[in-house]
Enzyme design. Sequence first.
Site, short mmCIF file in Angstrom:
data_model
loop_
_atom_site.label_atom_id
_atom_site.label_comp_id
_atom_site.label_asym_id
_atom_site.label_seq_id
_atom_site.Cartn_x
_atom_site.Cartn_y
_atom_site.Cartn_z
CB ALA A 67 -54.06 2.25 -17.39
N GLY A 112 -58.51 -0.98 -18.68
CA GLY A 112 -57.33 -2.34 -19.53
C GLY A 112 -56.82 -3.48 -18.47
CD GLU A 115 -58.62 -0.82 -22.47
OE1 GLU A 115 -58.04 -1.08 -21.32
OE2 GLU A 115 -58.67 -0.92 -23.41
CD GLU A 135 -61.57 2.89 -19.87
OE1 GLU A 135 -62.28 2.94 -19.44
OE2 GLU A 135 -60.45 1.79 -20.12
#
Length: 260
Positions: A67, A112, A115, A135
């Site tokens: 992200a 992300g 993911e 993270e």
Amino acid sequence: MTYENLLCELDGHIMVVTINRPKALNAINMATMSELEHFFTEGYKVYPGLKSVIITGAGEKAFVAGADIKAFEGLDAKGAEKLSADGHRAYDAIENFHLPVLAAINGFALGGGLELAMACHLRIAADHAKMGQPEVNLGLIPGYGGTQRLARYIGKSMALDLLLTADMIKADEAKSLGLVSRVVAGDELLLTAKSMLSKINAKAPIAVSKTIEVVNAYYDPAKDGFKAEIEAFGYCASTEDFKEGAKAFVEKRPPVFKGQ
Ligand code: CAA
């Protein structure tokens, strides 16, 4: 379709969706996430001949480095929950897409980014790719399904190892863990991805879609995967493609499937 952060290039029946923010190592900001969701819920409809999709990252360094951390400034609990829920919705649309989606991991797939790859049905990696869920280094946990899908793919022990240490693994280790199915040289990645999908695209399209749907059902607590398999098996047997497949076998010729 024209998007700000995605490049969509059709090659025959295969769409190559490239996350195109190379200066930020293709980090996914809100706009990119909403474009991804749009493509997999609406955008694909303008390509009626589409049979499968590749997701990859622009450049050779990164698939997606996570992200967009720079967009986290000022994020509060409510905003973060929304960010996470938006990501879940987009990635669920990919996981439940009716056509095969392959992640061609061409470099870093972190947070992300990993993911995103895990939401795809197939994952192959360039030999220089590195993967991880870093993270906890940021005081966060994965927010786009990573705690759940990583454990499904590689088991709870190894998933907790990677999630808690934030260690990155190389492509070969990802393959030995079953996180990716193939590792190839970087310059062969897209060719390999297209060759795998071309092979799948020649199979019976309804059977391919039903296979994805039924395997996904196993992981959906609201569904009984075994029951879903029985129903889907029955449905496939009612298709023209099944008649054609069986007839072609008897006649010793390749089948011609119409997706009917
Ligand atoms: N968000 C925003 N920008 C990022 C980024 C990210 N996730 N990852 C890299 N970038 C940017 C860098 O800030 C840098 O930009 P500037 O040149 O403007 O400074 C550019 O991309 C190149 O990155 P580096 O200079 O850091 O490249 P490097 O080769 O030294 O390191 C890296 C590469 C190891 C991938 C490193 O960039 C890195 O650790 N990135 C962050 C990875 C990460 O923590 N991802 C998880 C994000 S949180 C998340 O994803 C939560 C969730 O589940 C929802």
